[in-house]
Enzyme design. Structure first.
Site, PDB file in Angstrom:
ATOM      1  CG  HIS A  26       0.517   2.201  -9.608  1.00 51.19           C
ATOM      2  ND1 HIS A  26       0.126   1.790  -8.348  1.00 51.19           N
ATOM      3  CD2 HIS A  26      -0.482   2.989 -10.075  1.00 51.19           C
ATOM      4  CE1 HIS A  26      -1.058   2.309  -8.064  1.00 51.19           C
ATOM      5  NE2 HIS A  26      -1.447   3.037  -9.092  1.00 51.19           N
ATOM      6  CG  ASP A  66      -1.982   1.046   1.179  1.00 54.18           C
ATOM      7  OD1 ASP A  66      -2.359   1.459   0.064  1.00 54.18           O
ATOM      8  OD2 ASP A  66      -2.454   1.464   2.246  1.00 54.18           O
ATOM      9  CG  LEU A  74       9.620 -17.361  -2.706  1.00 50.66           C
ATOM     10  CD1 LEU A  74       9.244 -17.356  -1.221  1.00 50.66           C
ATOM     11  CD2 LEU A  74      10.253 -16.014  -3.079  1.00 50.66           C
TER      12      LEU A  74
END
Length: 239
Positions: free
Chosen positions: A29, A12, A123
């Protein structure tokens, strides 16, 4: 407490990061994508097995059309540019969220990422895309209702375990730790079922500034806590 196996992050603050610098929101972004790259590498180095990121919520469609278009373009760039590196690093990609309403080209990209990396095991990067926790729960309930209607199961057979198997996250362990950046203190419809017993860490930095040290700080805070899952603390049991 040991290093969490599964860390989930609400990324965020991109827009506010850009505004503070007098930049358009898309610049925030773009910087957020760079932060994601750093975080994936750091998570692998720090021994995290599962990393889930909130990339695009089902509520984000209400944003201005130009911003949504920019976000879709950044997703395409991230997958096209980073997929080979993720694959070569042994990272498996999983996507959660409702794909039914996505454009065919976006669906194909997501499926390509999952298919190419399906055999990797260093991962697992879980990308929550067009995801909303309430929507996920409603879709799971609908699937179970249809199964009952077809006579495949009875309503009495529906347990929390069976319900979890019908969520988007089936086969994915619940997050041990949920991190949110930007100083906001809420989950915003992110993994509400799965995070019932997660530890929560809220950090004031905007997501584009998030780095390895921020992640390490969150892990240190996590390891200083005692997870009880509704039971007693170890010291209380001793008494």
């Amino acid at each position: 407490m040991t290093t969490p196996a599964h860390v989930a992050i609400i990324m965020d603050g991109n827009g506010r990061w850009a505004k503070a610098r007098g930049l358009p929101r898309v610049a925030g972004h773009r910087a957020g994508v760079e932060a994601l790259r750093r975080t994936v590498r750091a998570a692998a180095d720090l021994g995290i097995s599962w990393l889930t990121v909130y990339a695009f919520s089902s509520e984000n469609w209400s944003r201005p059309k130009s911003e949504v278009t920019d976000l879709m373009g950044l997703l395409k760039i991230f997958i096209r540019r980073d997929l080979a590196e993720l694959h070569n690093s042994g990272v498996r990609v999983r996507i959660i969220g409702d794909r039914a309403t996505l454009q065919p080209d976006i669906r194909c990209l997501l499926e390509e990422a999952e298919t190419l990396t399906a055999g990797n095991d260093s991962l697992t990067l879980v990308i929550a895309f067009n995801y909303g926790g309430r929507d996920e729960i409603a879709r799971a309930a609908s699937r179970l209702a249809e199964a009952v209607k077809r006579g495949e199961i009875s309503s009495e057979e529906i347990t929390p375990e069976l319900f979890a198997e019908n969520l988007d996250t089936a086969g994915i362990p619940d997050p041990d730790l949920v991190i949110r950046t930007s100083g906001e203190i809420r989950l915003s419809n992110f993994l509400p079922w799965q995070s019932a017993y997660s530890e929560l860490v809220f950090q004031p930095c905007y997501w584009p500034d998030f780095n390895r040290e921020h992640l390490a700080d969150a892990l240190r805070e996590y390891t200083g806590r005692e997870r009880r899952f509704g039971g007693l603390a170890t010291r209380d049991v001793a008494l």
